[in-house]
Design an enzyme around this catalytic site. Structure first.
Site, PDB file in Angstrom:
ATOM      1  NE  ARG A 163      -2.237  -1.947   2.548  1.00  0.00           N
ATOM      2  CZ  ARG A 163      -2.466  -3.150   2.029  1.00  0.00           C
ATOM      3  NH1 ARG A 163      -3.413  -3.297   1.143  1.00  0.00           N
ATOM      4  NH2 ARG A 163      -1.760  -4.191   2.402  1.00  0.00           N
ATOM      5  CB  THR A 164       3.400   2.555   2.354  1.00  0.00           C
ATOM      6  OG1 THR A 164       2.600   2.174   3.465  1.00  0.00           O
ATOM      7  CG2 THR A 164       4.036   3.891   2.629  1.00  0.00           C
TER       8      THR A 164
ATOM      9  NE  ARG B   5       7.105   0.582   5.164  1.00  0.00           N
ATOM     10  CZ  ARG B   5       5.863   0.119   5.039  1.00  0.00           C
ATOM     11  NH1 ARG B   5       5.658  -1.132   4.669  1.00  0.00           N
ATOM     12  NH2 ARG B   5       4.843   0.909   5.275  1.00  0.00           N
TER      13      ARG B   5
ATOM     14  CE  LYS C 185      27.367  -3.907  -5.336  1.00  0.00           C
ATOM     15  NZ  LYS C 185      27.563  -2.913  -6.379  1.00  0.00           N
TER      16      LYS C 185
ATOM     17  CG  HIS D 185       3.523   4.198   8.579  1.00  0.00           C
ATOM     18  ND1 HIS D 185       3.695   5.070   7.532  1.00  0.00           N
ATOM     19  CD2 HIS D 185       3.103   3.029   8.023  1.00  0.00           C
ATOM     20  CE1 HIS D 185       3.378   4.462   6.391  1.00  0.00           C
ATOM     21  NE2 HIS D 185       3.019   3.219   6.671  1.00  0.00           N
TER      22      HIS D 185
END
Lengths: 140, 309
Positions: free
Chosen positions: B55-56, B105, B84, B133
């Site tokens: 969704r986000t 995120r 890496k 959030h």
């Protein structure tokens, strides 16, 4: 037991009994060159028992760190065998790289950033700047 | 409202007036989306998703594309230099060379704050571990505002994983700045809200109670915010299995609720809302997901300093 007075330096009095070693550790005093006396479990009218630290020829100590470890301690500056200043401590509002964040989910566990904590309340609880995890200063 | 060039790491980065300004803009977009179709032409959004998201990420990407901008990014850290061992600081410094704005995120709490401190480009927190959030909160608040007209005096129940539920922490932080909001926090002891969240409510002077009982709490609520117990936040699978189905909202339980209750959920859900609730008019969670795109459009415009037509 007798420990002689110091002519020049700093005396940290009223350290919570049993906390003297921890205070020394946090202050990062150079015990290799300076004369250091740590007296533990000294009888005290006010506190019952206390620790005392004497640091000869030391001019100052990190009051922020000391306030964090034991905010009830008193710092006494001695010059030419005379008390020139007494400093009552309080909790510092912000400390950097003194408390370590123990939250395994905090970004400090993976990224090279300083561990920064802010005073959260009057009881000496501190909040991690990154994850808001709250810790008690003297339990870290 | 001057948000140009700023970061959004947690809801308190925005004043109440700034949030309300974003909701007003989102409502104008809903009413007339065509007139916003090119306002971000020439702008580039970077999406840095170190954790899975549907969704986000989609709603941010859809928001930018619907504003006429373009999107680059990764949704799988193993396909980037992160694999890496690149630091967050170095990644954001590099992305800043290419993009105008970034959304990130990351599983670690405080990670997006660290990124924002290395960046002159606006950085938006799309979820940092179990911490915050803020754009989900904008979504939640817009959904409540559209239905209830505002937030003052409402009773909000938060149910499920309140410990690791970042959407819960952000929503509480935002609502403590309105007037007379009452919180009922429903969770097992092990998943109760972190102390810093409790402290935030205490400082606001708002009322709150903590309980284990969803059924008893339901009749008192104007909004019920259900959350998923998140497997990815547990170090121990046994704890997850023991706690995951502790609260299940179904049509039977809803009989005791107010007729104008709003059931919200940040999604995805697993078992915590039975599918027989989906057809109940009090279920708002899919509309909530759509509102998320509109409010993110308003946010992208504001942080980029772009005005509507």
């Amino acid at each position: 037991m007798e420990v002689k007075s110091i002519a020049n330096g700093v005396v940290i009095d009223h350290v919570r009994a049993g906390f003297g070693m921890k205070v020394l550790e946090y202050l990062n005093v150079d015990t290799g060159s300076d004369t250091v006396a740590l007296l533990m479990n000294v009888a005290s009218r006010k506190h019952g028992r206390k620790d005392i630290i004497k640091l000869e020829n030391v001019e100052s100590v990190d009051l922020n760190v000391l306030g964090l470890v034991d905010h009830n301690a008193t710092v006494i500056h001695i010059r030419d065998s005379k008390v020139v200043e007494k400093v009552k401590l309080s909790f510092p509002t912000k400390v950097k790289n003194v408390i370590t964040c123990k939250n395994p989910r905090c970004v400090t566990s993976i990224e090279a950033v300083p561990h920064v904590f802010h005073l959260a309340d009057d009881e000496g609880r501190y909040r991690c700047e990154y994850c808001d995890n709250i810790v008690k200063a003297d339990e870290n | 409202m001057e948000l140009k060039g700023r970061h959004l790491i947690e809801p308190s980065d925005l004043t109440v007036e700034e949030m309300e300004g974003l909701f007003d803009e989102a409502e104008r977009i809903v009413a007339n989306p065509e007139s916003y179709a090119e306002v971000c032409k020439g702008k580039l959004l970077a999406t840095l998703f170190y954790e899975p998201s549907t969704r986000t990420r989609f709603s941010f990407e859809a928001a930018m594309l619907r504003l006429g901008g373009k999107v680059i990014g990764f949704s799988e850290p193993n396909s980037s230099a992160v694999a890496k061992g690149e630091s967050i600081a170095d990644t954001i410094r590099t992305v800043e060379c290419y993009a105008d704005i970034a959304v990130m995120r990351h599983p670690k709490e405080g990670s997006v704050l660290v990124a924002s401190r290395q960046s002159d480009m606006p950085v938006i927190n799309a979820g940092d571990g179990g911490h915050h959030h803020p754009t989900q909160t904008l979504t939640d608040l817009l959904t409540i505002r559209l239905e209830k007209g505002g937030f003052d005096g409402i009773t909000v129940g938060l149910c499920g994983d309140l410990k690791f539920g970042r959407t819960v922490h952000s929503l509480i932080q935002a609502l403590t700045r309105y007037t007379g909001v009452r919180f009922i926090m429903i969770s097992p002891q092990e998943l109760s809200v972190p102390e810093y969240v409790r402290e935030k409510i205490r400082k606001s002077g708002m009322e709150f109670e903590e309980t284990h009982d969803l059924r008893q709490s339901l009749p008192k609520l104007d909004v019920l915010y259900m959350t998923r117990v998140q497997r990815e936040r547990f170090f121990n699978e046994e704890d997850y299995i023991r706690l995951k189905d502790r609260y299940i909202l179904d049509a039977g339980k809803l009989k005791d609720a107010k007729p104008d209750l709003m059931v919200l959920h940040p999604l995805p859900r697993v078992n915590e809302i039975a599918v027989d609730v989906d057809s109940d008019p009090r279920a708002h969670y899919f509309r909530q997901a759509k509102n998320g795109m509109y409010v993110r459009m308003a946010l992208l415009m504001a942080l980029l300093g772009v005005k509507g037509e």
